[in-house]
Scaffold this motif. Structure first.
Motif, PDB file in Angstrom:
ATOM      1  N   GLY A 132      36.862  50.058  33.362  1.00 60.16           N
ATOM      2  CA  GLY A 132      37.208  50.880  32.209  1.00 60.16           C
ATOM      3  C   GLY A 132      38.642  51.359  32.222  1.00 60.16           C
ATOM      4  N   CYS A 133      39.410  50.895  33.208  1.00 54.73           N
ATOM      5  CA  CYS A 133      40.804  51.322  33.348  1.00 54.73           C
ATOM      6  C   CYS A 133      41.721  50.100  33.451  1.00 54.73           C
ATOM      7  CB  CYS A 133      40.946  52.219  34.569  1.00 54.73           C
ATOM      8  SG  CYS A 133      42.581  52.936  34.812  1.00 54.73           S
ATOM      9  N   THR A 134      41.600  49.361  34.546  1.00 49.71           N
ATOM     10  CA  THR A 134      42.360  48.114  34.694  1.00 49.71           C
ATOM     11  C   THR A 134      41.551  46.911  34.214  1.00 49.71           C
ATOM     12  OG1 THR A 134      41.566  47.525  36.922  1.00 49.71           O
ATOM     13  CG2 THR A 134      43.384  49.100  36.773  1.00 49.71           C
ATOM     14  N   THR A 135      40.244  47.080  34.196  1.00 49.30           N
ATOM     15  CA  THR A 135      39.307  45.972  33.987  1.00 49.30           C
ATOM     16  C   THR A 135      38.156  46.428  33.095  1.00 49.30           C
ATOM     17  OG1 THR A 135      39.828  45.055  36.172  1.00 49.30           O
ATOM     18  CG2 THR A 135      37.706  44.418  35.206  1.00 49.30           C
ATOM     19  N   ALA A 136      37.703  45.539  32.215  1.00 48.10           N
ATOM     20  CA  ALA A 136      36.609  45.890  31.316  1.00 48.10           C
ATOM     21  C   ALA A 136      35.316  46.142  32.077  1.00 48.10           C
ATOM     22  CB  ALA A 136      36.376  44.768  30.294  1.00 48.10           C
TER      23      ALA A 136
END
Length: 288
Positions: free
Chosen positions: A50-54
């Motif tokens: 949810g930040c660098t990656t879904a």
């Protein structure tokens, strides 16, 4: 800027993940003013999902890879059965009695008519994965299995398209980038070294997980990380999509605590809206 699809076989969707109980619609969180964040901090700590990656990459690609390949893995690693069964049992016993995973696993164990270790391991893994349990034994096994998937090229770690550009800015401005995730350090490095944007691992200073630093909802974990980085907590900027994690970091005295909002993340409550909100990691880069 268009985000890459994490796997040719599966398409990322706005789906439930680590912090959402059901398919989520957080469209209302994706609108609003963009905060201007201070850039005095030279230490950045990032969450992954949810930040660098879904989140949906983990839910729709990584988790199914483990459950669908578990039988094959176990048959080729019989020497690990005893240790796996013991560590997963420890994970199971630490769950609260009312936890859905514990209730489900207990029911499946009662129905199991054999004492074969591979069957028991499968029950533990499937139950904990289904109910999103973050436990050391499970995370270690997942990391080992993902290693094979990344090595074969079947798995490719999803990162948002803005992430490599943010890393470049941080490097150019002498900001140390660190990762803290419930996923094991080994799994973190696999994702970033086999990402859709190439090997990103050289950009990171330190990696932390729940075995090195403790649970992500516990403020003492963030104090432990600050100590490991040899900096005062007030000097750290922490970015996450999880409200409870931001609350814990704030309690630990972190100077800059930032909410990451991406499509498919859990909708924000009033708690999440207390923090500065970003929609792209480029927003914490400031200006040269």
């Amino acid at each position: 800027m268009t985000d890459e699809t994490p796997s040719k076989k599966r398409k990322i969707s706005a789906a439930s993940g680590f912090n959402a109980a059901c398919d989520s619609n957080n469209i209302s969180d994706l609108t609003g003013s963009i905060p201007l964040l201070p850039k005095e901090s030279k230490v950045l700590l990032l969450d992954i999902e949810g930040c660098t990656t879904a989140i949906s990459f983990v839910k729709d690609v990584l988790f199914p890879y483990v459950t669908s390949n578990l039988e094959t893995y176990l048959q080729s690693h019989k020497e690990e059965w005893e240790t796996l069964a013991q560590t997963l049992e420890q994970d199971f016993k630490k769950l609260p009695e009312s936890h859905l995973a514990k209730v489900h696993i207990e029911a499946e164990l009662e129905k199991n008519t054999t004492d074969e270790q591979d069957k028991i391991i499968t029950i533990y893994v499937q139950g904990m994965v289904q109910f999103d349990v973050k436990a050391p034994g499970l995370k270690t096994l997942q990391g080992k299995m993902w290693n094979s998937g990344y090595a074969s090229g079947e798995l490719k770690g999803h990162v948002y398209a803005d992430f490599p550009y943010m890393l470049k800015w941080m490097n150019n401005n002498n900001v140390k980038v660190n990762i803290y995730s419930s996923g094991s350090i080994a799994a973190q490095k696999l994702l970033f070294s086999h990402s859709t944007e190439g090997d990103l691992c050289p950009n990171f200073d330190h990696h932390f997980d729940i075995t090195t630093s403790g649970g992500k909802k516990d403020h003492t974990s963030y104090l432990s990380i600050a100590k490991a980085l040899n900096v005062d907590p007030s000097q750290i900027c922490f970015v996450s999509d999880a409200e409870a994690e931001l609350v814990a970091a704030r309690k630990a005295g972190y100077g800059y605590v930032v909410m990451s909002v991406r499509a498919g993340n859990a909708p924000l409550t009033s708690v999440g809206k207390e923090f500065p909100i970003i929609y792209s990691l480029l927003q914490i880069c400031g200006s040269d």
